[in-house]
Design an enzyme around this catalytic site. Structure first.
Site, PDB file in Angstrom:
ATOM      1  N   GLU A  42       0.832  -1.201   0.000  1.00  0.00           N
ATOM      2  CA  GLU A  42       0.000   0.000   0.000  1.00  0.00           C
ATOM      3  C   GLU A  42       0.870   1.255   0.000  1.00  0.00           C
ATOM      4  O   GLU A  42       1.764   1.388   0.828  1.00  0.00           O
ATOM      5  CB  GLU A  42      -0.914   0.005   1.232  1.00  0.00           C
ATOM      6  CG  GLU A  42      -1.798  -1.224   1.379  1.00  0.00           C
ATOM      7  CD  GLU A  42      -2.893  -1.350   0.334  1.00  0.00           C
ATOM      8  OE1 GLU A  42      -3.076  -0.409  -0.478  1.00  0.00           O
ATOM      9  OE2 GLU A  42      -3.582  -2.378   0.327  1.00  0.00           O
ATOM     10  N   CYS A 104      -7.336  -0.942   8.740  1.00  0.00           N
ATOM     11  CA  CYS A 104      -6.017  -0.987   8.099  1.00  0.00           C
ATOM     12  C   CYS A 104      -5.624   0.391   7.564  1.00  0.00           C
ATOM     13  O   CYS A 104      -4.563   0.912   7.892  1.00  0.00           O
ATOM     14  CB  CYS A 104      -5.990  -2.024   6.979  1.00  0.00           C
ATOM     15  SG  CYS A 104      -6.057  -3.727   7.556  1.00  0.00           S
ATOM     16  N   HIS A 123      -0.673  -5.602   3.031  1.00  0.00           N
ATOM     17  CA  HIS A 123      -1.812  -6.506   3.201  1.00  0.00           C
ATOM     18  C   HIS A 123      -1.352  -7.915   2.825  1.00  0.00           C
ATOM     19  O   HIS A 123      -0.728  -8.085   1.775  1.00  0.00           O
ATOM     20  CB  HIS A 123      -2.983  -6.097   2.303  1.00  0.00           C
ATOM     21  CG  HIS A 123      -3.966  -5.205   2.983  1.00  0.00           C
ATOM     22  ND1 HIS A 123      -4.248  -3.938   2.539  1.00  0.00           N
ATOM     23  CD2 HIS A 123      -4.726  -5.403   4.073  1.00  0.00           C
ATOM     24  CE1 HIS A 123      -5.155  -3.395   3.332  1.00  0.00           C
ATOM     25  NE2 HIS A 123      -5.458  -4.266   4.270  1.00  0.00           N
TER      26      HIS A 123
END
Length: 156
Positions: A42, A104, A123
């Site tokens: 991410e 998250c 993730h």
């Protein structure tokens, strides 16, 4: 450290990490339960859009992480470079600019905010016959090692 699936408590613990430990980099790992054999790197955290209830039945006021925070914060780690340069047999690695609008992404944004961008979020898929703890551990070790190399380059 395992963070709770509770917005406010997770944010408080992230703040404590940055205040007390003052790390060079904080790497967060979250479960992407729908992913089969994919690790997702991410790039940024988003400040708004948190409407889904947490484990205690709450969501942040106004769906916002930091009231005076910017709309999004980019990690100082170049996830696209990592994605292009890392491969692990048996597991795919992909690049993302949207960590989802739940705990998250909320945690990631808070960590990027408190750490001035010196945070990363990965993730991971659930463990399975395809994705064993050993395989996932090796993949994370490789990814984090490459992240630390980027940190070293920045500090020069």
């Amino acid at each position: 450290m395992q963070l709770p699936v509770v917005y406010q408590k997770a944010k408080e613990q992230v703040f404590t990490i940055w205040k007390t430990l003052q790390p060079l980099l904080t790497v967060h790992v979250g479960l992407a339960s729908s992913a089969k054999a994919i690790i997702i790197l991410e790039q940024c955290g988003k400040n708004k859009g948190y409407q889904e209830m947490d484990a205690c039945g709450f969501h942040p006021e106004g769906g916002c992480c930091m009231l005076d925070g910017p709309e999004k914060i980019e990690s100082t780690i170049n996830m696209k470079t990592l994605w292009k340069n890392i491969s692990v047999e048996g597991i795919d690695i992909i690049f993302s600019r949207d960590a989802g609008r739940y705990i998250c992404d909320y945690t990631y944004y808070a960590s990027l905010f408190y750490g001035n961008g010196r945070a990363a979020f990965i993730h991971v898929p659930p463990l399975s016959k395809l994705v064993t703890a050993e395989l996932l551990g090796k993949a994370l070790q490789l990814i984090i090692s490459e992240m630390l190399k980027q940190c070293g380059e920045e500090s020069k």
